[in-house]
Enzyme design. Structure first.
Site, mmCIF file in Angstrom:
data_model
loop_
_atom_site.group_PDB
_atom_site.id
_atom_site.type_symbol
_atom_site.label_atom_id
_atom_site.label_comp_id
_atom_site.label_asym_id
_atom_site.label_seq_id
_atom_site.Cartn_x
_atom_site.Cartn_y
_atom_site.Cartn_z
ATOM 1 N N LYS A 214 12.874 30.412 -135.556
ATOM 2 C CA LYS A 214 13.702 29.734 -136.568
ATOM 3 C C LYS A 214 15.098 30.359 -136.589
ATOM 4 O O LYS A 214 15.504 30.961 -135.610
ATOM 5 C CB LYS A 214 13.005 29.791 -137.922
ATOM 6 C CG LYS A 214 11.512 29.473 -137.861
ATOM 7 C CD LYS A 214 11.210 28.035 -137.412
ATOM 8 C CE LYS A 214 9.760 27.876 -136.987
ATOM 9 N NZ LYS A 214 8.945 27.123 -137.879
HETATM 10 C C1 LIG Z 1 7.691 26.837 -138.372
HETATM 11 C C2 LIG Z 1 7.561 25.736 -139.311
HETATM 12 C C3 LIG Z 1 6.981 25.908 -140.571
HETATM 13 C C4 LIG Z 1 6.230 27.147 -141.007
HETATM 14 O O1 LIG Z 1 6.793 28.340 -140.714
HETATM 15 P P1 LIG Z 1 5.895 29.634 -140.345
HETATM 16 O O2 LIG Z 1 6.800 30.735 -140.814
HETATM 17 O O3 LIG Z 1 5.688 29.606 -138.883
HETATM 18 O O4 LIG Z 1 4.633 29.564 -141.134
HETATM 19 C C5 LIG Z 1 6.992 24.842 -141.429
HETATM 20 N N1 LIG Z 1 7.525 23.661 -141.100
HETATM 21 C C6 LIG Z 1 8.076 23.447 -139.890
HETATM 22 C C7 LIG Z 1 8.658 22.114 -139.600
HETATM 23 C C8 LIG Z 1 8.103 24.476 -138.956
HETATM 24 O O5 LIG Z 1 8.621 24.260 -137.747
#
Ligand SMILES: *Cc1c(COP(=O)(O)O)cnc(C)c1O
Length: 401
Positions: A197
């Site tokens: 992210k």
């Molecule tokens: C990665 C992701 C999440 C959740 O994040 P994590 O920290 O990996 O639990 C939620 N929504 C979307 C669209 C994502 O890509």
């Protein structure tokens, strides 16, 4: 001098930049202290997690911020903090990633999928229809791959129908709609600091809200015991009057080590948004106008964060899509295809979420059938991005000369 154009890209689509030196130094200092748990503080020590929460709240422009163990946990906590009851219907995008329907199912909600449009945004007419037909009171809105829907119209629809909006901002940390930050439209917003992210602590997340009661519930849910006074961006103690007895402890706290490596990254985030967008523009420019390729339009009201890019090849059959994937791969370009019948890597489509009642989404299915997706890590240069675009075009022409 002749420079040969390489026919293959050799970079890695999953390679992030190194953690910045000041973040590494902060992490070492936490390790030396031995105080890794967020509530393990010395006399008068504020702690890395509380400081991160205050800094993120200020950057986001929200009233409250809670740091948690993952984006997916932030989603689950948000749903519970909004009062979701077992069996209750929750609307969400038909096109998103597995943690989103996963969070709804984990807290006992019933997933109702809403169609998307050709620009990968929520289909707001289908949303209005499904609010009416399902009676759902909650929308978990996923800003999938950074594409914001018309947030003004969405909020009018949801406010008008008494639907609580929870924003999944895993791909829109730093994005804006008409100047307003993504995450500041709904009741609660959830962010992820997982490696892929916009900030990287391996795992981690934030929940932000303007509602003191929801912030208090979320804090107790995150596993704060009765230590909530040690938070950096939480509500006043009186907001906890009910939550401290009513909310179960779900143990989803962020620790000091991860907070320490996130704080210096937050200071770089605005700059990194520009760096992502420069890479996005380089790929987009290289694909623009190429036969068969349809790019995803970015609305003028949206300040996008281009940490990944999507495009469609609407006239390709499934066999051509498969051949194109292989052809891109042979050139070192790793694409994801949302039309694959089986889930692969991080990518799955709604028919693979078999814990959800199967739902008819003809528009979404038609779009996903020819949709491709690619990560743009900051470890790529702009020249890499231009080359990647060229190789994608070559792969298209190999399949459809
Ligand atoms: C990665 C992701 C999440 C959740 O994040 P994590 O920290 O990996 O639990 C939620 N929504 C979307 C669209 C994502 O890509």
């Amino acid at each position: 001098m002749e420079v040969a154009v390489p026919a293959r890209f050799t970079g890695s689509f999953t390679q992030q930049e190194a953690i910045p030196a000041d973040a590494i130094a902060a992490a070492v200092s936490v390790l030396q202290s031995g105080r890794l748990h967020r509530y393990n503080l010395a006399q008068d020590e504020e702690g890395e997690v509380a400081r991160l929460e205050a800094e993120y709240r200020d950057w986001q422009g929200s009233a409250y911020c809670l740091a948690v163990t993952s984006g997916g946990q932030a989603l689950q906590i948000a749903l519970r903090a909004c009062g979701l009851r077992p069996g209750e219907a929750v609307l969400t995008n038909g096109f998103t990633l597995a943690p989103v329907p996963g969070a709804i199912s984990a807290v006992g909600g019933t997933v109702i999928l809403v169609e998307i449009d050709e620009a990968l945004r929520l289909d707001l007419d289908d949303l209005a229809a499904k609010i009416a037909s399902s009676g759902a009171r909650v929308l978990l809105l996923s800003h999938m791959r950074g594409h914001l829907c018309d947030m003004d119209r969405l909020m009018r629809i949801c406010d008008g129908a008494g639907v609580t909006v929870i924003e999944d901002c895993a791909h829109t940390m730093g994005a804006r709609w008409n100047g307003k930050r993504s995450g500041n439209f709904g009741k609660v917003a959830c962010f992820s600091t997982q490696t892929y992210k916009h900030m990287n602590s391996g795992e981690g997340g934030f929940l932000t809200t303007g509602d003191a009661k929801i912030a208090a519930r979320a804090t107790i849910l995150s596993g704060s015991y009765m230590m909530y006074a040690r938070h950096g961006a939480g509500p006043a103690p009186d907001a906890f009057a009910e939550a401290r007895y009513q909310m179960p402890n779900c143990s989803a706290r962020m620790d000091a080590l991860r907070a320490a490596i996130l704080r210096p990254q937050l200071a770089q985030l605005d700059r990194n948004v520009e760096r992502w967008n420069a890479r996005y523009r380089a790929v987009e420019a290289g694909l623009k106008g190429y036969p068969h390729l349809t790019s995803i339009p970015l609305p003028a009201a949206e300040l996008h964060v281009g940490s990944s890019i999507q495009f469609r090849i609407p006239d390709f059959t499934a066999d051509q899509c498969r051949a194109f994937l292989d052809s891109a791969k042979a050139r070192g370009v790793e694409l994801k295809w949302f039309g694959a019948p089986e889930p692969v890597g991080f990518t799955s489509a709604h028919p693979s979420w078999r814990y959800v009642t199967p739902q008819d989404l003809p528009r979404t299915d038609r779009i996903l059938a020819t949709l491709f997706d690619m990560r743009l890590p900051l470890s790529f240069t702009k020249a890499d991005c231009a080359l990647i675009a060229e190789l994608i075009c070559d792969a298209v022409s190999e399949v459809a000369p």
